[in-house]
Design an enzyme around this catalytic site. Sequence first.
Site, short mmCIF file in Angstrom:
data_model
loop_
_atom_site.label_atom_id
_atom_site.label_comp_id
_atom_site.label_asym_id
_atom_site.label_seq_id
_atom_site.Cartn_x
_atom_site.Cartn_y
_atom_site.Cartn_z
N TYR A 85 0.82 -1.22 0.00
CA TYR A 85 0.00 0.00 0.00
C TYR A 85 0.85 1.27 0.00
O TYR A 85 0.72 2.11 0.88
CB TYR A 85 -0.96 0.00 1.21
CG TYR A 85 -1.74 -1.28 1.33
CD1 TYR A 85 -2.79 -1.54 0.45
CD2 TYR A 85 -1.40 -2.25 2.27
CE1 TYR A 85 -3.49 -2.73 0.53
CE2 TYR A 85 -2.10 -3.44 2.35
CZ TYR A 85 -3.14 -3.67 1.47
OH TYR A 85 -3.83 -4.84 1.55
N TYR A 141 -12.65 -7.40 5.92
CA TYR A 141 -11.45 -7.43 5.07
C TYR A 141 -11.13 -8.90 4.79
O TYR A 141 -11.03 -9.70 5.71
CB TYR A 141 -10.25 -6.76 5.75
CG TYR A 141 -9.00 -6.92 4.90
CD1 TYR A 141 -8.80 -6.11 3.79
CD2 TYR A 141 -8.06 -7.91 5.18
CE1 TYR A 141 -7.70 -6.28 2.97
CE2 TYR A 141 -6.95 -8.10 4.36
CZ TYR A 141 -6.78 -7.27 3.26
OH TYR A 141 -5.69 -7.45 2.45
N ASP A 153 -13.86 -16.55 7.69
CA ASP A 153 -12.48 -16.18 7.41
C ASP A 153 -11.78 -16.02 8.76
O ASP A 153 -11.95 -15.00 9.44
CB ASP A 153 -12.47 -14.87 6.60
CG ASP A 153 -11.06 -14.37 6.32
OD1 ASP A 153 -10.10 -14.89 6.93
OD2 ASP A 153 -10.93 -13.45 5.49
N LYS A 209 -2.13 -16.70 7.99
CA LYS A 209 -1.31 -15.93 8.93
C LYS A 209 -0.50 -16.76 9.95
O LYS A 209 0.61 -17.15 9.65
CB LYS A 209 -2.17 -14.87 9.61
CG LYS A 209 -2.55 -13.76 8.62
CD LYS A 209 -2.93 -12.46 9.29
CE LYS A 209 -2.87 -11.32 8.31
NZ LYS A 209 -4.15 -10.99 7.67
#
Length: 428
Positions: A15, A143, A248, A277
């Site tokens: 980003y 997200y 998720d 993760k």
Amino acid sequence: MTPLEFDANHLWHPYTNVAKPGPMHLITEAEGVWLTRDDGTRMIDAMSSWWCTIHGHRNSVITEAVKQQIDQMPHVMFGGLTHNPAIELGKKMIDLLPDGLDRIFYCDSGSVSVEVAMKMAVQYQIAQGHTGKVEFATISGGYHGDTWKAMSVCDPVNGMHGLFRGALSIQHFLPRPHVRLNDEWPQDSQVNGLAALEQLLAEKGDQIAALILEPIVQGAGGMYFYHPAWLKGAKALCEAHNVLLIFDEIATGFGRTGSLFAMDLAEVTPDIVCLGKALTGGHISFAATVTSKAVAHGIGESEAGVFMHGPTYMANPLACAAGIASLSLLEDGQWQGRVAQIQTQMQTELEPARGLPGVADVRVLGAIGVIEMHDWVDPSVAHQLAPETGVWLRPFARNIYCMPPFVISPDELSRVTSAMVSLAGLRS
Ligand SMILES: *Cc1c(COP(=O)(O)O)cnc(C)c1O
């Protein structure tokens, strides 16, 4: 050209604008909770390097497992071939997951595991003769990653992908569940927010393949914690309308919330779960999409007869070895006491921030501590202060937060919380 100059001129970071590179720390070593810069300055990684390094950096159990594996077999294709690391990791995952989630698809990253989950849902529905069920429902504030289909279910306004709106599949967004984690759950669906889902499924259920969401904790969408009863209600509504439920758990999995998975806290088992993760303890990129026998076999009844996905590096043995080692470190259950201690300490030490001007909320769940501000927080201030405070924080949007490794000591955690509170204080 110095290494940092090369980096600024040639390397993209997450980003960022390559034409205007921001400040950068050059990290040469990482061990336990500590990151070391090229000039020897040390800082605590209060982010667990984007929520992954639950056992700390360079954990010797994990590094040894990867070293042994690289000497034996770094990689083989997974089409037509299999190997013990994939099998061992699969056994461990099934032991940890709720009953019924036991068909595993290994992926390279979290975003890919979301793509795979969404593809599974569509293929399943089509195979069942529900050919119109190709869209998705989700809740605002979510997200789910940076790839195209995952982007389409990220928050359409405040998510990181609003810019792509015109190029994304249009999905069905419900209001974010407004009853907070520790508030009382009102039974009336008009009051508790489930009426919106009820109405959506009644009207458009025949177009919707699945409801996808982050259970209890919305991470990158705002570090927001909501009531688990919403998930119980959602599960029942989804079942009634033949809509699959996808959780998720890429951010929440493997102990972060104080439970092994957020779905354990909610006592709801979804049809499909995405993991990533912390799966390898933050040592190498890896993820998995896990579903039930019913969904997996249902997909097999499709016209194609097979599930249409297969990454080149699927089930990479090095990643599997890291995963096995990381899960074995969770097996003695000691993480639970550590996370509980982290939660209690953060509750005490972050509380003073609540009185500061500019602070909207302070909340803690497991090893997640958040100071939410009224205004946007400039992450470059935390970046600049890190070498001085010895704490690496990377606030986003209005949140100054930490997700420390579970192995952080009480003294180290106090440094983290005090850096967070002073950062919040700078804003006033
Ligand atoms: C980080 C994250 C992802 C994306 O994972 P990547 O490995 O970055 O692709 C998806 N969903 C949630 C909830 C996440 O926190």
